[in-house]
Design an enzyme around this catalytic site. Structure first.
Site, PDB file in Angstrom:
ATOM      1  N   ALA A  16       3.186  10.945  -1.245  1.00  0.00           N
ATOM      2  CA  ALA A  16       4.341  11.791  -1.597  1.00  0.00           C
ATOM      3  C   ALA A  16       5.452  10.959  -2.240  1.00  0.00           C
ATOM      4  O   ALA A  16       6.022  11.338  -3.269  1.00  0.00           O
ATOM      5  CB  ALA A  16       4.863  12.496  -0.346  1.00  0.00           C
ATOM      6  N   LEU A  55       4.343  15.111   3.966  1.00  0.00           N
ATOM      7  CA  LEU A  55       4.163  15.407   5.386  1.00  0.00           C
ATOM      8  C   LEU A  55       5.498  15.556   6.109  1.00  0.00           C
ATOM      9  O   LEU A  55       5.572  16.210   7.148  1.00  0.00           O
ATOM     10  CB  LEU A  55       3.329  14.298   6.036  1.00  0.00           C
ATOM     11  CG  LEU A  55       1.923  14.123   5.439  1.00  0.00           C
ATOM     12  CD1 LEU A  55       1.224  12.898   6.036  1.00  0.00           C
ATOM     13  CD2 LEU A  55       1.077  15.363   5.650  1.00  0.00           C
ATOM     14  N   GLY A  88       6.808   5.465   1.001  1.00  0.00           N
ATOM     15  CA  GLY A  88       5.980   5.203  -0.174  1.00  0.00           C
ATOM     16  C   GLY A  88       4.515   5.532   0.049  1.00  0.00           C
ATOM     17  O   GLY A  88       3.644   4.762  -0.330  1.00  0.00           O
ATOM     18  N   SER A 137       7.719   0.641   4.125  1.00  0.00           N
ATOM     19  CA  SER A 137       7.474  -0.449   5.052  1.00  0.00           C
ATOM     20  C   SER A 137       5.979  -0.693   5.189  1.00  0.00           C
ATOM     21  O   SER A 137       5.245   0.171   5.672  1.00  0.00           O
ATOM     22  CB  SER A 137       8.088  -0.073   6.411  1.00  0.00           C
ATOM     23  OG  SER A 137       7.506  -0.832   7.424  1.00  0.00           O
ATOM     24  N   LYS A 152     -14.511  17.444  -8.659  1.00  0.00           N
ATOM     25  CA  LYS A 152     -14.656  18.465  -7.614  1.00  0.00           C
ATOM     26  C   LYS A 152     -14.641  19.849  -8.249  1.00  0.00           C
ATOM     27  O   LYS A 152     -13.680  20.215  -8.910  1.00  0.00           O
ATOM     28  CB  LYS A 152     -13.490  18.308  -6.617  1.00  0.00           C
ATOM     29  CG  LYS A 152     -13.416  19.429  -5.601  1.00  0.00           C
ATOM     30  CD  LYS A 152     -12.333  19.214  -4.574  1.00  0.00           C
ATOM     31  CE  LYS A 152     -12.173  20.453  -3.725  1.00  0.00           C
ATOM     32  NZ  LYS A 152     -11.037  20.374  -2.810  1.00  0.00           N
TER      33      LYS A 152
HETATM   34  C1  LIG Z   1      -6.351  14.303   8.542  1.00  0.00           C
HETATM   35  C2  LIG Z   1      -5.699  14.501   7.214  1.00  0.00           C
HETATM   36  C3  LIG Z   1      -6.491  14.780   6.091  1.00  0.00           C
HETATM   37  C4  LIG Z   1      -5.893  15.024   4.851  1.00  0.00           C
HETATM   38  N1  LIG Z   1      -6.663  15.334   3.779  1.00  0.00           N
HETATM   39  C5  LIG Z   1      -6.072  15.714   2.626  1.00  0.00           C
HETATM   40  C6  LIG Z   1      -6.826  16.123   1.502  1.00  0.00           C
HETATM   41  O1  LIG Z   1      -8.052  16.095   1.505  1.00  0.00           O
HETATM   42  N2  LIG Z   1      -6.167  16.538   0.413  1.00  0.00           N
HETATM   43  C7  LIG Z   1      -4.801  16.572   0.347  1.00  0.00           C
HETATM   44  O2  LIG Z   1      -4.248  17.009  -0.659  1.00  0.00           O
HETATM   45  N3  LIG Z   1      -4.072  16.108   1.378  1.00  0.00           N
HETATM   46  C8  LIG Z   1      -4.656  15.706   2.503  1.00  0.00           C
HETATM   47  N4  LIG Z   1      -3.904  15.273   3.544  1.00  0.00           N
HETATM   48  C9  LIG Z   1      -2.466  15.151   3.379  1.00  0.00           C
HETATM   49  C10 LIG Z   1      -2.139  13.886   2.627  1.00  0.00           C
HETATM   50  O3  LIG Z   1      -2.684  12.764   3.265  1.00  0.00           O
HETATM   51  C11 LIG Z   1      -0.621  13.756   2.571  1.00  0.00           C
HETATM   52  O4  LIG Z   1      -0.075  14.953   2.153  1.00  0.00           O
HETATM   53  C12 LIG Z   1      -0.247  12.715   1.607  1.00  0.00           C
HETATM   54  O5  LIG Z   1      -0.911  11.521   1.859  1.00  0.00           O
HETATM   55  C13 LIG Z   1       1.235  12.498   1.645  1.00  0.00           C
HETATM   56  O6  LIG Z   1       1.586  11.792   2.776  1.00  0.00           O
HETATM   57  P1  LIG Z   1       3.070  11.271   2.847  1.00  0.00           P
HETATM   58  O7  LIG Z   1       3.299  10.375   1.692  1.00  0.00           O
HETATM   59  O8  LIG Z   1       3.956  12.444   3.008  1.00  0.00           O
HETATM   60  O9  LIG Z   1       3.144  10.468   4.220  1.00  0.00           O
HETATM   61  P2  LIG Z   1       2.605   9.018   4.627  1.00  0.00           P
HETATM   62  O10 LIG Z   1       1.323   8.696   3.984  1.00  0.00           O
HETATM   63  O11 LIG Z   1       2.645   9.006   6.131  1.00  0.00           O
HETATM   64  O12 LIG Z   1       3.682   7.999   4.080  1.00  0.00           O
HETATM   65  C14 LIG Z   1       4.891   7.795   4.754  1.00  0.00           C
HETATM   66  C15 LIG Z   1       5.617   6.613   4.159  1.00  0.00           C
HETATM   67  O13 LIG Z   1       6.880   6.471   4.793  1.00  0.00           O
HETATM   68  C16 LIG Z   1       7.082   5.120   5.140  1.00  0.00           C
HETATM   69  N5  LIG Z   1       7.949   5.055   6.306  1.00  0.00           N
HETATM   70  C17 LIG Z   1       7.919   5.837   7.415  1.00  0.00           C
HETATM   71  N6  LIG Z   1       8.889   5.453   8.281  1.00  0.00           N
HETATM   72  C18 LIG Z   1       9.560   4.444   7.681  1.00  0.00           C
HETATM   73  C19 LIG Z   1      10.646   3.623   8.059  1.00  0.00           C
HETATM   74  N7  LIG Z   1      11.263   3.754   9.252  1.00  0.00           N
HETATM   75  N8  LIG Z   1      11.043   2.678   7.194  1.00  0.00           N
HETATM   76  C20 LIG Z   1      10.447   2.492   5.989  1.00  0.00           C
HETATM   77  N9  LIG Z   1       9.412   3.247   5.584  1.00  0.00           N
HETATM   78  C21 LIG Z   1       8.972   4.194   6.426  1.00  0.00           C
HETATM   79  C22 LIG Z   1       5.684   4.587   5.413  1.00  0.00           C
HETATM   80  O14 LIG Z   1       5.649   3.198   5.309  1.00  0.00           O
HETATM   81  C23 LIG Z   1       4.919   5.282   4.295  1.00  0.00           C
HETATM   82  O15 LIG Z   1       5.061   4.530   3.109  1.00  0.00           O
HETATM   83  C24 LIG Z   1      -4.490  14.972   4.758  1.00  0.00           C
HETATM   84  C25 LIG Z   1      -3.718  14.642   5.869  1.00  0.00           C
HETATM   85  C26 LIG Z   1      -4.307  14.418   7.089  1.00  0.00           C
HETATM   86  C27 LIG Z   1      -3.451  14.086   8.268  1.00  0.00           C
END
Ligand SMILES: Cc1cc2nc3c(=O)[nH]c(=O)nc-3n(C[C@H](O)[C@H](O)[C@H](O)COP(=O)(O)OP(=O)(O)OC[C@H]3O[C@@H](n4cnc5c(N)ncnc54)[C@H](O)[C@@H]3O)c2cc1C
Length: 496
Positions: free
Chosen positions: A16, A332, A13, A39, A78
């Site tokens: 993405a 990610l 959550g 989580s 922006k």
């Molecule tokens: C340094 C950095 C800078 C960034 N800057 C930008 C930006 O300026 N613009 C942009 O568009 N994007 C940016 N991004 C990318 C952006 O942050 C991500 O694409 C976006 O936040 C999506 O992340 P996510 O939801 O895929 O992963 P996460 O935010 O890591 O979420 C993962 C989720 O999975 C859950 N989870 C994982 N394992 C388990 C488990 N075993 N059980 C239950 N739940 C679990 C976690 O609790 C969490 O809710 C950046 C990324 C980084 C690393």
């Protein structure tokens, strides 16, 4: 399709997960049941704060009110990204969104500008961009007056607090029937054919599904840890593999643009939000220690640091398949390219659009899966090339990091683009690749790739006609930006 609802289970959550959940809640009917597991114990990355203009389409598709969304996410506007010290220390340019000048006859504007410059014209290409001119004065407005139909509307994106955005979308999705399950996924159960059957939580609860969306972040709990899909590692082209992120108190200019400043082993972002400024140093661990990165970051903030620098690790690249069996990786979990052009949240958005296009009505069809993967790989590779251009086309030779980047071999397709531009100023885009001709133009020029000549048809204008063409565009832009409110004023009036 069976009479029973089809179950879609989202693992994760972060931005993405909740963007996916909100979209599915908005577009799928009652034949689908959507659940999301996250989580609190694990948390999210939550640093993604800068976006590109296509996010407006996503928000509009959900029916979000723009001012309400900005208020709830502490968002700002922006108009582009300013690149400082990239080509060489002391140099700066902007990659602004939107059009530059206007096309005439068969040619894009920049061919006339190349002729103007060859004839001694002193104004840079940015002087003919409404966005760049507004950005230079820290001004912003949404619409240019209809009286000035010669100018296209402002093209803008947002900076926002990604954690607040995820919360906002969580609320949206839950109100529309998405069920959130709090808990840590401890086990992933597979069927005989290798596809995913259920996710088992720490408390023993078993959550099944027909289709699983892996939004678990870098760990790729389903797509990699379970299905062993494999990863294309691009770190030889994009050597930065770490980031140190820290928010600071709002101070200095309230810019309607992101700033990216080159540093000895990478670059630093600066993202102005309403309640704070986001900062981070993206760097190569082969060339810089974490302590040095944190020290450089803290020494280059506008205001007081509001937390300790937070380290993040990544490998530039993508999964070999984004959709494998009955699992689709979004965010990610699917791959990562550094936030140099703010593309990650956009890649989440396009993955969701693609998922809706190829949404299975029963067992996923291999032809759909293959096409989904082909389109996603193409999109990633073209963005990759655009990012690599920033590193490759530099004069900097002041550190081993920049020496590596300047001399590294690059993808063939990027080399072709550089060759086409540096000879006749031609910019070639393929299919639906993300960055526009104008985007490529600004970064190519900004990174010092200068065409040897202009298109012969640009000579069809007389010298007088060319001067009038350029002067008229410049005058309209100056007039419009002169009348715009400041970015701070606009935010205060509409979405503070
Ligand atoms: C340094 C950095 C800078 C960034 N800057 C930008 C930006 O300026 N613009 C942009 O568009 N994007 C940016 N991004 C990318 C952006 O942050 C991500 O694409 C976006 O936040 C999506 O992340 P996510 O939801 O895929 O992963 P996460 O935010 O890591 O979420 C993962 C989720 O999975 C859950 N989870 C994982 N394992 C388990 C488990 N075993 N059980 C239950 N739940 C679990 C976690 O609790 C969490 O809710 C950046 C990324 C980084 C690393």
């Amino acid at each position: 399709m069976s009479a029973e609802a089809r179950q879609i289970t989202i693992a994760g959550g972060g931005t993405a997960g909740w963007m996916t959940a909100a979209s599915l809640a908005r577009f799928l009917d009652k034949r689908y049941r959507v659940r999301l597991i996250e989580s609190d114990q694990i948390g999210t990355v939550g640093v993604g704060e800068a976006t590109i203009p296509q996010i407006q389409l996503f928000n509009q598709a959900l029916g979000l009110d723009e001012n309400d969304f900005l208020r709830r996410t502490q968002g700002t506007f922006k108009l582009g990204i300013q690149f400082v010290d990239w080509l060489r220390p002391g140099h700066r340019y902007i990659h602004a969104f939107g059009q530059i000048g206007r096309p005439l006859g068969l040619l894009p504007f920049h061919q006339y500008w190349l002729r103007y410059r060859a004839g001694g014209g002193e104004l840079g290409i940015d002087a003919f961009s409404l966005n760049a001119s507004a950005a230079a004065q820290n001004k912003f407005t949404r619409q240019v007056k209809p009286a000035n139909a010669t100018l296209p509307p402002m093209t803008y994106a947002f900076h926002f607090d990604a954690s607040l955005y995820a919360k906002y979308l969580r609320n949206y999705a839950e109100q529309r029937g998405v069920v959130r399950i709090e808990g840590k996924i401890e086990q992933v159960q597979q069927r005989h054919d290798g596809s995913i059957d259920a996710l088992v939580l720490a408390n023993g609860e078993r959550v099944g599904g027909d289709l699983f969306i892996d939004c678990s972040g870098f760990r790729g709990l389903l797509i990699e840890q379970t299905l062993k899909t494999g990863y294309d590692d691009w770190s030889h082209w994009l050597p930065c593999d770490r980031a140190m992120a820290v928010p600071c108190a709002r101070a200095g200019e309230f810019t309607p643009y992101t700033r990216s400043t080159a540093r000895p082993a990478g670059w630093q972002w600066r993202i102005p939000l309403q309640h704070r400024t986001g900062n981070g140093y993206v760097y190569s661990s082969r060339h810089l220690s974490d302590d040095e990165a944190a020290a450089t970051l803290l020494a280059n903030l506008d205001g007081e640091a509001l937390a300790d620098p937070r380290p993040l690790r990544f490998v530039a690249g993508k999964r070999r398949k984004f959709w494998n069996r009955n699992c689709v990786a979004i965010g990610l979990a699917g791959g990562f390219m550094e936030p140099l052009e703010s593309t990650s949240i956009h890649l989440v958005q396009t993955a969701i659009a693609r998922l809706l296009t190829f949404l299975p009505d029963g067992e996923p069809r291999q032809a759909d899966i293959d096409e989904f993967n082909r389109q996603a790989a193409f999109e990633y590779e073209r963005i990759r090339d655009f990012l690599v251009l920033h590193y490759k086309a530099v004069e900097r030779n002041d550190t081993p990091f920049w020496d590596y980047c300047r001399t590294m071999p690059i993808p063939e397709e990027l080399q072709r683009k550089i060759d086409l531009f540096s000879t006749g100023g031609r910019i070639v885009r393929h299919n639906d690749e993300l960055f526009t001709e104008v985007g490529w133009l600004q970064v190519l020029l900004g990174q010092g790739v200068n065409p040897a000549g202009h298109h012969p048809l640009a000579d069809q204008l007389s010298a007088g006609e060319l001067a009038e063409f350029m002067n008229t565009i410049r005058a309209v832009i100056q007039h419009e930006t002169g009348a715009m409110p400041t970015h701070a004023g606009f935010v205060a009036a509409h979405c503070a």
